[in-house]
Each structure stands twice: as structure tokens, then as C-alpha cells.
Design a protein around this motif. Structure first.
Motif: not given
Length: 536
Positions: A91-113
Motif C-alpha cells: 500500500e501507499s499513503l497519500l498524505a495531504r496537509a488539507t483534504g482527505e488522506e488516502v491509503v492506496a493498494r499497490t498489490a494487484t487488484p483481485r476483486t471488482i472493488g
């Protein structure tokens, strides 16, 4: 045995020594520093044997790297290989000083979601759908452009111009520039050909189930890679001459006749120049330019600052299992909490034993003004760089809770190539930056000199990027040139092209016809009204 002098003990030099020694050549490596590895080497932070190790920055191995990882798989490490010391992130952390913080997967997607999440632009908050469509169209244009158009047109256009970033929103510009956080490419200056190619490869790493999107090492670089590599090469008969800086290359119009170093002149039948571009420029002489005209304009290649600082923390602070991207940081910071990955290095036994984690940070933008000091990093003292970087990190991480506390900081280490001056700092180990139009100044691995080849990341390669992968590929091309010129029947080094989706091959062939006829890419005709409607 045919003798070869390798000038430089970085990744390119060690890779060339590896390939040549395995093919029976007598190799000697001459390195300016005491430690091998070049910019990848680890450095004791206080000079003592048991000190904690600091580095130029964290090592990052995207999924599309094939040359350097193939070499790593041929280096013994205990009962396995060095390649087994590569650890995939999840995973990767997309950190922001303002706005929503996001943790994104870096593993290959396996489900529709997971696929829906992976296809969502990583900095998409505030990005209008029409602008996402513009970027998609630009990437499609790149994917369907023939090689000739890429080299003759896109090479001379900046990525920023190609994606029309100045016309669109800040959110769009942030998305268009996200690759700068991971590789030494400025989107405003880098060619659309190179920047776009790497952008597509990073996207491919997220979606291709055959590869890990990104990997990092399970210990300090020298401990789990460089030192085992040097030991293996010594077993093959390679000799290493340390603290021996090259000061000149003697030659006539056909051959190198000798190399001058601070310890005297050295000779060999073949020479591999594995020096960084700024060091090679200092060695250019009129005779060398005449004998190897492809080197005549390497002084026009540009370098940039993308280097690191380590913060040693008392407690374990994993933050996220992978990269941290600080999207609003003026200095374009990225980081990795490395302790969680370092199964091959016990932090508790290093230094004073007070360190529980290492936060390794890379500063990508040294020209933007910081928020704490009001100055760009290159105008700051090392202490100000430390304070400003720490402030930008905590501004992002401590918005809702304290995840990075001042009293948790035990020690810090700035790359020693960043040297203090009266006006700020200088960088003694900059990185090549592939600016628009610079491909014409970059030489092939084989030069006009019969016994001189090049193994550095400014050489023309498929990778086309200042990186360990580019240096390793250049070394393989240099080795093949020596094999050809010496008449050796040893097997040639394997080379791999960057993969692109086969579904676009018919469209690229169609574009090749259009290009030969002097016609623009089809998107410039059919898509331009659509783009004009999308772009205000």
C-alpha cells in the motif's frame, strides 16, 4: 585473459564487472570512494564500524525493472540470492496537509472493488471528470504513437505541455506530476516521451498480475546487496582499487592509451567508463571528443537534486506498508518507514541501540520555498533542511493525531554529498535529468574509440531514465560491445524492452503510416474538438 579497467564502482561499474568477469575477462574496478555502490551505497552515520547506516535515499524497484533484478538473482546471499532480499509493498499513503488522506493498494487488484479503486486517479479529490478524461486521452495518444513520432516529436515537447497542465486545475496538475515523487523527472522539463513512458510503466505495475508494483530492500543497501555483490565479484577474480579518483583519459584518435588517477596511471586492453555524467564531462579532452564524437555534447545534459535525509526514531513507526507521498509538501517529499521491512538488519544492535525505526525521506524539489524557513532547500543549511523537512512531514501526519513526535527523534542523517557552503549547500552527487530534447546528446554504450565503452545511466537505453535499472542496462550494452570487438564467443548479455499493451500495436502501426506521410497523430484531429470542449 583480456584485461578491462572499469572506471567507477557504482551500479553501472559493478554490473559491467559482473558480466565481464562471468565471461572470463580480467577486471579491475577503480572507485573514487572507500565504499562501493556509488549513490546506492550505505554510509555509517558517524564513521564508526558499528554505526547505524545512512543512505542517499531509499532504494525503489518498480515492477518494470528487469535488468538489475536479473543481476541480483545471480548474486549469492547465504542460502539464497540477493533478489530474495526484495520485499513487495502492499500500500501507499497519500498524505495531504488539507483534504482527505488516502491509503492506496499497490498489490494487484483481485476483486471488482479493488479494480475500481486501482483505476481511480490517486489524487482525484477535486479533479473534475472532464479533466480526468483529458489525461486519459493524452495517455492514449502516447500509447498509440509510433516510435518515430515519439523520438522526433514527443521527445521535444515537455510532459507539462503535452498534458496541457497549465490550462487545468491544481488537482489535475498534481495528478500529472505525481511521477516526480518517485523518479528524477521534473514534469515541467522532462520530455513527454520519457515522462509518459515511465508514467505508463508505473500504471502497468499496478495492474499487471505478473509483477509486483514496487519492491524495496529488506535491509540497508550495502548490507543486503552491495557487500555480497563485491564478495561474489572478488570470488570471480575482480580486483577493487578504492579511493582512486580518475583524473584523465589519455588517447589517440582511435584508442584509449591509458587512464590517469590520483595514484598514478593504469592500463588495460579495454576501458569501461562507468562514471556519472558530471564526472565524465570533467574528463573530456579535444582528443577524446575527436575519437569518441558521441561524447562531444554530454556537457549539455542536465542534472538535478533528488536526494535523501534519514530520521532515526526511538519507537517503531511503520505508518504504512510502502511509500508515503506527501502531496502538498513544497519540497515534494516521499518517504518509507524502513524498519518494518528490515528483516535482515537488527536496528537494536546498531549504534547506541536506541533506534527503533528509520524514516527515510527523499526531497525531490530543491527549488521551491519551504514553509518554515521560506527558502528553497538548496539555500538552506543542513540543520535548516532537517528542520524544514521534519516540519513538512508533521504538517501532513499530525493533523488529527500525533504520529510523528519531536521527542521520538533520536538522530538524523543528511546525505553527505550535500555539503554546506556560505550560501546554503551544494550537491556533489546530482542525478541526470532527462529534459525535453536531451536524447540527441546521449551516447550509445559503444563509442568511436575501439577500446572505450560506457556504462552509466546517461547512455541510451530502453529504460531511458536516471536509475539503477538504466545503469545496469547500459553495462550490459557495454559488455556486449566489448564481446563484439574482442571477437569473444561468450554469450551476449540479455536485454529487455519495456512492455506495452499489445492491443495498441495495430494503432501504433497505423500511426507509423501517418507519420511517414507527414500527418499528425489521429488524436490531434479526431480528439482535438473533444479536448477543446473538455478544457476551459
Amino acid at each position: 585473459m583480456t584485461s578491462v579497467a572499469v572506471l567507477g564502482g557504482g551500479i553501472g561499474g559493478l554490473s559491467a564487472a559482473h558480466e565481464l568477469a562471468e565471461r572470463g575477462f580480467a577486471v579491475t574496478v577503480y572507485e573514487a570512494n572507500e565504499r562501493m555502490g556509488g549513490k546506492a551505497r550505505s554510509i555509517p552515520i558517524d564513521g564508526s564500524k558499528d554505526a547505524i547506516l545512512g543512505e542517499h535515499g531509499f532504494r525503489f524497484f518498480p515492477g518494470f525493472y528487469r535488468h538489475v533484478t536479473d543481476t541480483m538473482a545471480r548474486i549469492p546471499y547465504r542460502d539464497r540470492t540477493v533478489a530474495d532480499n526484495l520485499v513487495p509493498t502492499s500500500e501507499s499513503l497519500l498524505a495531504r496537509a488539507t483534504g482527505e488522506e488516502v491509503v492506496a493498494r499497490t498489490a494487484t487488484p483481485r476483486t471488482i472493488g479493488e479494480w475500481r479503486e486501482a483505476l481511480q486517479p490517486p489524487t482525484s479529490d477535486g479533479l473534475p471528470p472532464r479533466e480526468a478524461a483529458v489525461l486519459g486521452e493524452r495517455l492514449l495518444t502516447l500509447l498509440t504513437s509510433c516510435d518515430a513520432r515519439r523520438e522526433d516529436d514527443l521527445e521535444y515537447r515537455s510532459w507539462w505541455e503535452f498534458v496541457e497542465a497549465d490550462r487545468l486545475s491544481p488537482a489535475y496538475r498534481k495528478l500529472a506530476a505525481v511521477t516526480q515523487l518517485l523518479v528524477a523527472l521534473r514534469p515541467q522539463d522532462g520530455s513527454a516521451r520519457t515522462f509518459g513512458k515511465i508514467y505508463l510503466q508505473l500504471i502497468r505495475g499496478q495492474l499487471d498480475p505478473r509483477m509486483d508494483a514496487e519492491r524495496i530492500l529488506n535491509g540497508p543497501t550495502s548490507t543486503v546487496w552491495i557487500e555480497p555483490w563485491v564478495a561474489y565479484l572478488e570470488d570471480l577474480g575482480v580486483e577493487f582499487v578504492r579511493e582512486t579518483r580518475v583524473t584523465g583519459i589519455d588517447c589517440d584518435r582511435e584508442r584509449v592509451t591509458g587512464v590517469e588517477t590520483i595514484r598514478g596511471e593504469v592500463g588495460a586492453e579495454y576501458y569501461v567508463a562507468a562514471l556519472p555524467v558530471e564526472a565524465m564531462v570533467e574528463l573530456l579532452s579535444p582528443d577524446l571528443k575527436r575519437g569518441a564524437p558521441s561524447l562531444a555534447h554530454i556537457d549539455r545534459l542536465e542534472t538535478g537534486w533528488m536526494t535523501g535525509i534519514q530520521f532515526y526514531l526511538e519507537s517503531d513507526r511503520p505508518l504504512v506498508h510502502g511509500h508515503q507521498l506527501y502531496l502538498d509538501s513544497p519540497w515534494a517529499l516521499t518517504a518509507i518507514s524502513q524498519g518494518q521491512f528490515w528483516s535482515e538488519y537488527d536496528l537494536s544492535e546498531a549504534g547506541s541501540g536506541a533506534v527503533g525505526d528509520v524514516l527515510s525521506v527523499i526531497i525531490s524539489d530543491w527549488d521551491a520555498a519551504g514553509e518554515l524557513t521560506g527558502k528553497p532547500a538548496r539555500d538552506c543549511s543542513p540543520e535548516e533542511i532537517k528542520a524544514e523537512t521534519w516540519d513538512q512531514l508533521t504538517t501532513h501526519l499530525n493533523r488529527d493525531e500525533t504520529r510523528l513526535a519531536d521527542d521520538d527523534l533520536v538522530e538524523w542523517f543528511l546525505n553527505p554529498a550535500i555539503e554546506k557552503t556560505d550560501d546554503g549547500v551544494v550537491n556533489r552527487e546530482p542525478l541526470l535529468v532527462n529534459t525535453a530534447g536531451s536524447l540527441r546528446y546521449r551516447p550509445e554504450a559503444a563509442t568511436g574509440m575501439k577500446n572505450l565503452v560506457l556504462a552509466s545511466d546517461y547512455v541510451r537505453t530502453e529504460t531511458d531514465l536516471a536509475s539503477m535499472e538504466g545503469a545496469n542496462e547500459a553495462a550490459r550494452r557495454a559488455t556486449n560491445a566489448i564481446l563484439d570487438r574482442s571477437g569473444s564467443d561468450a554469450p551476449r548479455c540479455e536485454l529487455w524492452a519495456l512492455e506495452e499493451p499489445a492491443v495498441f500495436e495495430p494503432l501504433r502501426a497505423h500511426d507509423a503510416v501517418r507519420y511517414r506521410l507527414g500527418l499528425p497523430h489521429a488524436s490531434e484531429g479526431a480528439w482535438s474538438p473533444v479536448r477543446e470542449a473538455l478544457v476551459p
